[in-house]
Design a protein around this motif. Structure first.
Motif, mmCIF file in Angstrom:
data_model
loop_
_atom_site.group_PDB
_atom_site.id
_atom_site.type_symbol
_atom_site.label_atom_id
_atom_site.label_comp_id
_atom_site.label_asym_id
_atom_site.label_seq_id
_atom_site.Cartn_x
_atom_site.Cartn_y
_atom_site.Cartn_z
ATOM 1 N N ASN A 1 -8.899 29.115 19.315
ATOM 2 C CA ASN A 1 -10.095 28.539 18.854
ATOM 3 C C ASN A 1 -11.497 29.701 17.933
ATOM 4 O O ASN A 1 -12.048 29.672 19.110
ATOM 5 N N THR A 2 -11.414 30.729 17.342
ATOM 6 C CA THR A 2 -11.775 31.604 17.202
ATOM 7 C C THR A 2 -12.205 31.661 15.188
ATOM 8 O O THR A 2 -11.356 30.213 15.244
ATOM 9 N N ALA B 1 -11.494 31.350 22.569
ATOM 10 C CA ALA B 1 -12.431 30.607 21.550
ATOM 11 C C ALA B 1 -13.314 31.359 22.116
ATOM 12 O O ALA B 1 -13.644 32.845 23.427
ATOM 13 N N GLY B 2 -14.564 30.566 22.405
ATOM 14 C CA GLY B 2 -16.150 31.520 22.373
ATOM 15 C C GLY B 2 -16.273 30.775 23.029
ATOM 16 O O GLY B 2 -16.134 29.846 24.197
ATOM 17 N N GLY B 3 -17.396 30.888 24.110
ATOM 18 C CA GLY B 3 -18.289 30.869 25.157
ATOM 19 C C GLY B 3 -18.464 29.037 25.039
ATOM 20 O O GLY B 3 -18.522 28.323 26.271
ATOM 21 N N ARG B 4 -18.476 28.692 24.037
ATOM 22 C CA ARG B 4 -18.833 26.910 24.184
ATOM 23 C C ARG B 4 -17.638 26.754 24.327
ATOM 24 O O ARG B 4 -17.611 25.107 25.203
ATOM 25 N N SER B 5 -16.480 26.856 24.419
ATOM 26 C CA SER B 5 -15.381 25.954 25.094
ATOM 27 C C SER B 5 -14.787 26.556 26.197
ATOM 28 O O SER B 5 -14.334 25.824 26.983
ATOM 29 N N LEU B 6 -15.354 26.864 26.835
ATOM 30 C CA LEU B 6 -14.392 26.974 27.890
ATOM 31 C C LEU B 6 -15.203 26.170 29.087
ATOM 32 O O LEU B 6 -13.977 25.731 29.818
ATOM 33 N N GLY C 1 -8.389 22.459 33.424
ATOM 34 C CA GLY C 1 -7.453 23.118 34.209
ATOM 35 C C GLY C 1 -6.981 23.898 33.800
ATOM 36 O O GLY C 1 -5.736 23.952 34.540
ATOM 37 N N ILE C 2 -7.406 24.366 32.880
ATOM 38 C CA ILE C 2 -6.165 25.730 32.520
ATOM 39 C C ILE C 2 -7.722 26.897 31.829
ATOM 40 O O ILE C 2 -8.378 26.941 31.691
ATOM 41 N N ALA C 3 -6.679 27.696 31.933
ATOM 42 C CA ALA C 3 -7.068 29.587 32.086
ATOM 43 C C ALA C 3 -8.381 30.204 30.579
ATOM 44 O O ALA C 3 -7.269 28.771 29.551
ATOM 45 N N PHE C 4 -9.472 30.639 30.702
ATOM 46 C CA PHE C 4 -9.590 30.640 29.206
ATOM 47 C C PHE C 4 -10.008 32.420 29.439
ATOM 48 O O PHE C 4 -10.510 32.874 30.166
ATOM 49 N N VAL D 1 -12.392 24.564 39.907
ATOM 50 C CA VAL D 1 -13.480 24.008 39.582
ATOM 51 C C VAL D 1 -13.821 23.004 37.814
ATOM 52 O O VAL D 1 -14.503 21.901 38.300
ATOM 53 N N GLY D 2 -12.500 22.491 37.893
ATOM 54 C CA GLY D 2 -12.652 21.083 37.496
ATOM 55 C C GLY D 2 -12.048 19.959 37.835
ATOM 56 O O GLY D 2 -11.822 19.199 37.704
#
Length: 450
Positions: free
Chosen positions: A323-324, A391-396, A403-406, A442-443
């Motif tokens: 998502n970019t 993606a960008g930071g907002r999609s973190l 629960g997936i990698a980012f 964390v999730g």
């Protein structure tokens, strides 16, 4: 004489593939829709990497503040780096009533006296365009007075999208800089890099390979660029659009005026980097250069494959959602595929029609092209059981919830993914993300919420 560009001509670009049969606008603006960046921001993105030029925003301070220093555009310029400085006329209510031209003239005098730049780009903004400040006249008078180029950039935010703003930035350079100076020397293999902004040093990941082949970058628009060099761009033998097809209007006009052919390519991933080098050599048309290029590609690919083997084992069967924006919707997808990941979806909301065509080509018929990624990406992750979101930071937070990698791959990133070495950088980041337990931990629900 006004240098205001013909916006309709830039929107309905004849060189775009989707306009070969039907004349349709590229990313035509939707009234009231400003998300994703405005034309002013797009123009600054295209021109801001010129570190030896001052970029003067003729508008309110908020215009400068919202767009300044949003990308890590690296430079080797040894003088004062103006990309680390912000300049604005800071238009007030009185200026709106009585005109801001006097304030603009004063700002220019201040800049020339204290900073002595190689050139000054003057950007109109929504307010100064609406009140009718004549930046063309101010720039013309200043150029005559101070003896350096002054470039009026007509890209007020209300005219359209960030993509259109990039075209408007290219139009300003074409009208006021290109062809105004002769180079000290020319070579048979002089090229211009168009749309390469050297974000996180992408250009430096492959420029040494061009040097090894004897291909000289005469000028760049605008990563690690110099004002003096872009003024000589009309003497290049080839224009190379790097990913960003938003500047295709510039290359078309240079072909019409200076008979410089152009090609479009990408330096993301193994396949595209090799194809890019080969395309440049083929376009320049020298048999010896083509042979040497093929030898260099074979050497680099062999070294790269040896280094990628451990990663391929880890990435087998892994799925990614991207998502970019813009050309990254397909160029980073291609790089991920080169690493052995399956890209199940990519965002094309900010992409041109040509970018969307390329995204479809890389992802195939089953790949999802997201037009509204904010609403679609979470469901896509569930439906495809994806392992990774880039993606960008907002999609973190979406990645955390699922629960997936980012991985943050937007312009704020600090590491280059360009060229062969950049693919190794991307592989290492993917590995670290997939092996990082924080995204799954964390999730999790708290013990007392069960």
């Amino acid at each position: 004489m006004s240098s205001k560009p013909n916006v309709k001509e830039l929107l309905i670009e004849s060189s775009c593939e989707h306009n070969s049969k039907k004349r349709t606008p590229c990313n035509a603006p939707t009234p009231g829709a400003t998300s994703g960046g405005c034309a002013f921001e797009g123009a600054q993105i295209s021109l801001f990497p010129y570190a030896d030029a001052v970029h003067l925003v003729h508008g309110s301070m908020t215009c400068l503040g919202s767009s300044w220093e949003t990308r890590t555009t690296k430079t080797s310029w040894q003088g004062r780096d103006f990309t680390q400085m912000g300049f604005a006329t800071d238009i007030s209510v009185n200026d709106v009533i009585f005109s801001g031209e006097k304030k603009l003239t004063g700002a220019i005098a201040y800049i020339v006296e204290l900073y002595a730049p190689e050139a000054v780009f003057v950007y109109s903004t929504c307010v100064t365009a609406l009140i009718g400040d004549d930046i063309d006249q101010v720039c013309a008078q200043s150029a005559e007075k101070y003896g350096i180029p002054f470039v009026p950039v007509h890209a007020p935010g209300f005219v359209g999208s960030k993509n259109l703003g990039s075209r408007l930035g290219g139009e300003a350079v074409f009208r006021h800089l290109i062809g105004t100076k002769e180079p000290d020397k020319v070579t048979p293999f002089d090229i211009n890099l168009i749309g390469e902004y050297n974000v996180t040093g992408d250009m430096w990941q492959y420029s040494h390979l061009l040097d090894e082949l004897g291909i000289r970058v005469l000028s760049s628009l605008s990563g690690d660029g110099r004002v003096a060099a872009i003024r000589t761009a009309h003497r290049a033998k080839l224009n190379v659009i790097v990913c960003a097809k938003s500047l295709v209007s510039l290359t078309r006009k240079m072909e019409e005026k200076y008979q410089i052919p152009w090609i479009s390519l990408s330096f993301y991933g193994k396949r595209d980097t090799s194809d890019g080098l080969r395309s440049i050599a083929t376009a320049l048309g020298d048999p010896d250069l083509i042979e040497r290029t093929n030898q260099l590609i074979a050497r680099e690919e062999e070294q790269l494959e040896q280094q990628l083997q451990p990663y391929r084992v880890l990435f087998a069967g892994k799925k990614a959602v991207l998502n970019t924006g813009g050309n990254k919707s397909w160029s980073i997808a291609a790089a991920l595929q080169d690493l052995g990941l399956e890209v199940v979806g990519t965002s094309v909301r900010k992409a041109t029609e040509d970018d969307r065509t390329k995204a479809r080509k890389y992802l195939g018929e089953n790949g999802v092209l997201m037009m509204n990624p904010g609403a679609e990406q979470a469901k896509l992750i569930d439906d495809t059981e994806a392992h990774l979101l880039l993606a960008g930071g907002r999609s973190l937070y979406t990645a955390i919830k699922k629960g997936i990698a980012f991985i943050d791959v937007n312009q704020e990133k600090k590491k280059s993914y360009g060229g062969y070495q950049g693919l190794l950088n991307l592989a290492e980041d993917v590995k670290n993300a997939l092996e990082n337990p924080v995204f799954s931990l964390v999730g999790r629900k708290t013990p007392w919420s069960h």
